[in-house]
Design a protein around this motif. Sequence first.
Motif, PDB file in Angstrom:
ATOM      1  N   LYS A  15       0.935  18.628 -14.474  1.00 53.21           N
ATOM      2  CA  LYS A  15      -0.199  17.969 -13.850  1.00 53.21           C
ATOM      3  C   LYS A  15       0.327  16.734 -13.127  1.00 53.21           C
ATOM      4  O   LYS A  15       0.796  15.786 -13.744  1.00 53.21           O
ATOM      5  CB  LYS A  15      -1.224  17.552 -14.907  1.00 53.21           C
ATOM      6  CG  LYS A  15      -2.426  16.817 -14.329  1.00 53.21           C
ATOM      7  CD  LYS A  15      -3.362  16.417 -15.442  1.00 53.21           C
ATOM      8  CE  LYS A  15      -4.544  15.650 -14.884  1.00 53.21           C
ATOM      9  NZ  LYS A  15      -5.467  15.230 -15.945  1.00 53.21           N
ATOM     10  N   ALA A  16       0.297  16.746 -11.794  1.00 63.26           N
ATOM     11  CA  ALA A  16       0.867  15.661 -11.012  1.00 63.26           C
ATOM     12  C   ALA A  16       0.004  14.413 -11.116  1.00 63.26           C
ATOM     13  O   ALA A  16      -1.189  14.478 -11.363  1.00 63.26           O
ATOM     14  CB  ALA A  16       1.006  16.084  -9.561  1.00 63.26           C
ATOM     15  N   HIS A  17       0.672  13.266 -10.923  1.00 64.21           N
ATOM     16  CA  HIS A  17      -0.055  12.016 -10.904  1.00 64.21           C
ATOM     17  C   HIS A  17      -1.016  11.984  -9.717  1.00 64.21           C
ATOM     18  O   HIS A  17      -2.118  11.458  -9.824  1.00 64.21           O
ATOM     19  CB  HIS A  17       0.930  10.847 -10.781  1.00 64.21           C
ATOM     20  CG  HIS A  17       0.933   9.965 -11.969  1.00 64.21           C
ATOM     21  ND1 HIS A  17      -0.179   9.265 -12.369  1.00 64.21           N
ATOM     22  CD2 HIS A  17       1.905   9.658 -12.861  1.00 64.21           C
ATOM     23  CE1 HIS A  17       0.118   8.567 -13.442  1.00 64.21           C
ATOM     24  NE2 HIS A  17       1.369   8.784 -13.760  1.00 64.21           N
ATOM     25  N   SER A  18      -0.585  12.538  -8.604  1.00 70.98           N
ATOM     26  CA  SER A  18      -1.386  12.541  -7.376  1.00 70.98           C
ATOM     27  C   SER A  18      -1.735  11.129  -6.948  1.00 70.98           C
ATOM     28  O   SER A  18      -2.814  10.865  -6.426  1.00 70.98           O
ATOM     29  CB  SER A  18      -2.671  13.361  -7.559  1.00 70.98           C
ATOM     30  OG  SER A  18      -2.366  14.687  -7.921  1.00 70.98           O
ATOM     31  N   LEU A  19      -0.864  10.180  -7.247  1.00 68.05           N
ATOM     32  CA  LEU A  19      -1.119   8.789  -6.915  1.00 68.05           C
ATOM     33  C   LEU A  19       0.085   8.181  -6.213  1.00 68.05           C
ATOM     34  O   LEU A  19       1.236   8.455  -6.572  1.00 68.05           O
ATOM     35  CB  LEU A  19      -1.415   7.961  -8.173  1.00 68.05           C
ATOM     36  CG  LEU A  19      -2.707   8.228  -8.930  1.00 68.05           C
ATOM     37  CD1 LEU A  19      -2.743   7.386 -10.194  1.00 68.05           C
ATOM     38  CD2 LEU A  19      -3.922   7.941  -8.075  1.00 68.05           C
ATOM     39  N   LYS A  20      -0.189   7.349  -5.252  1.00 66.65           N
ATOM     40  CA  LYS A  20       0.832   6.503  -4.679  1.00 66.65           C
ATOM     41  C   LYS A  20       1.031   5.305  -5.618  1.00 66.65           C
ATOM     42  O   LYS A  20       0.215   5.036  -6.491  1.00 66.65           O
ATOM     43  CB  LYS A  20       0.412   6.028  -3.283  1.00 66.65           C
ATOM     44  CG  LYS A  20       0.223   7.150  -2.268  1.00 66.65           C
ATOM     45  CD  LYS A  20       1.534   7.818  -1.941  1.00 66.65           C
ATOM     46  CE  LYS A  20       1.357   8.860  -0.842  1.00 66.65           C
ATOM     47  NZ  LYS A  20       2.644   9.543  -0.527  1.00 66.65           N
ATOM     48  N   ILE A  21       2.128   4.590  -5.394  1.00 72.23           N
ATOM     49  CA  ILE A  21       2.424   3.431  -6.226  1.00 72.23           C
ATOM     50  C   ILE A  21       1.278   2.416  -6.178  1.00 72.23           C
ATOM     51  O   ILE A  21       0.845   1.894  -7.209  1.00 72.23           O
ATOM     52  CB  ILE A  21       3.749   2.767  -5.780  1.00 72.23           C
ATOM     53  CG1 ILE A  21       4.935   3.695  -6.074  1.00 72.23           C
ATOM     54  CG2 ILE A  21       3.940   1.410  -6.470  1.00 72.23           C
ATOM     55  CD1 ILE A  21       5.284   3.861  -7.506  1.00 72.23           C
TER      56      ILE A  21
END
Length: 505
Positions: A15-21
């Motif tokens: 399950k990817a974070h799907s978030l930028k820093i």
Amino acid sequence: MFKWRNGKKENETPKAHSLKIEELKQQLNAELMDTSDLEFREIYKDGEHLLISFLTSMTDVKVLEDIIIKPLQARVHSPWNLETFQACLPAAQISYANQLKEIAQAMIEGKGYLYSEGEPCGILINTGKIAERSLERAETESLVYGPKISFTESLESNMNIIRANIKDPMLVMEDIEIGARGRTKGKIVYIKDIADEKNVNTFKQRIKDLSIDHIPDSTVLAQLIEDNSWTVFPQLLTTELPDRLSIVLLKGRVGVLVDRSPAAIYGPSTFFSFFESTEDVYMRWNMGLFLRMLRFFSFFFSILLTPAYVAVLTYHYEVIPSPLLVSLGESRSNVPFPPVFEALLLEFIIELLREAGARLPTKVGQTMGIVGGIVIGQAAVDAGFTSNILIIIIALSALGSFTTPSYLMGTAVRIIRFPIILLAGLWGGVGIMVAFCFLIIHVLKLSTLGTPYLAPLYPLSMKDFGYSLLRFPFQFNYMRPLSNQPGDLKRYPQKKAKKKKDVDE
């Protein structure tokens, strides 16, 4: 592909974070309510973007530098991904997470969060600094013989001491978590093949059923899970001494350690357990037996002596010998108060001195207790508020309550004395008997983790007397206490315990 969860691979799509820093920083700030001690460190390399998040109040910056930043800087030619992190970071201290609440809670506990943009999850690594004191002598349970080391506020340190004392693979330490907001960690400690499973499950269930924000100390937990919270008698013992907990675990009892608390809870703890001391084990059996019987005698002496004085002077002059009656009459000739008021007044003064001495700094408190007691006592006699004989009786009653090894039981004795004095002033000896019968009935109704509070006296179990009322030589205590319902009944074979061999045999 694989999914990381708590350091283990699962055969599922990650399950990817799907978030930028920047998005991750915003969400962490929101989850932790924009707290001022939340810090971010960003590192860039060849288009790769790395974020290290931590709470400055809970993080040791030197540890962060040594185990995260320096190892990563040394791998300048390796990509910043999970495989690289696993290879260069201490494997025993890392776990994998991609849930915001889990990450925030871990950071509150002192962990740092390492996330590389584009990876399915980040890494939690222990960088915490915890304020704790070194191992010291016990403050509330002073000993002449035996180990002097005490528990500290560190759960890890306390677990280490218990493991060092009991090097048994059957020793079990199960995780518990208490409090909806505080989320205090703890351990249920027992020896698998000795402890009764029913007692273990009772501890687990009562702790699990608690609905409370925070547990500040193990003594609070003991009050919340005991059988009867209305009684003045404590039902679960707390101890600062690791060796005492080790001894009772080997007898079949169950202990609970709570993080940030220097005391362990254990049970089932009967009425007689509160009069036991580890010194009884370390001394010769006849000395231990004498001291234990002295404590029991002092308990009843402390409860009944002052009420007996009040009852005799109010209703039963005929039981006083004539020479003593003259002395009593002369002593009380200038006292304008009835005996019951006189006794209650002095008991109240003693409690004031005791509480004041406990709250003041140590050296000042000791001086206050000694000088205050002498000055006030002498002044009270000279002013005609009380008699010399009652001063002696009150002092002896106070000494009797101090002989109890458990501070909680000693405090219970002090509280019980006041209503018995009142009943003695109202009805004399009959009032004392009414109070005593009420106490016996009340104690008979109590239980501790489902075990009768007066065991082994009620229900009667003669085999357990050597572990409670009496202290026998070790060769006679080859069985574990039956009231604990141990799985392994025998501590050692009876025949071998009594047989003595010389070296040349």
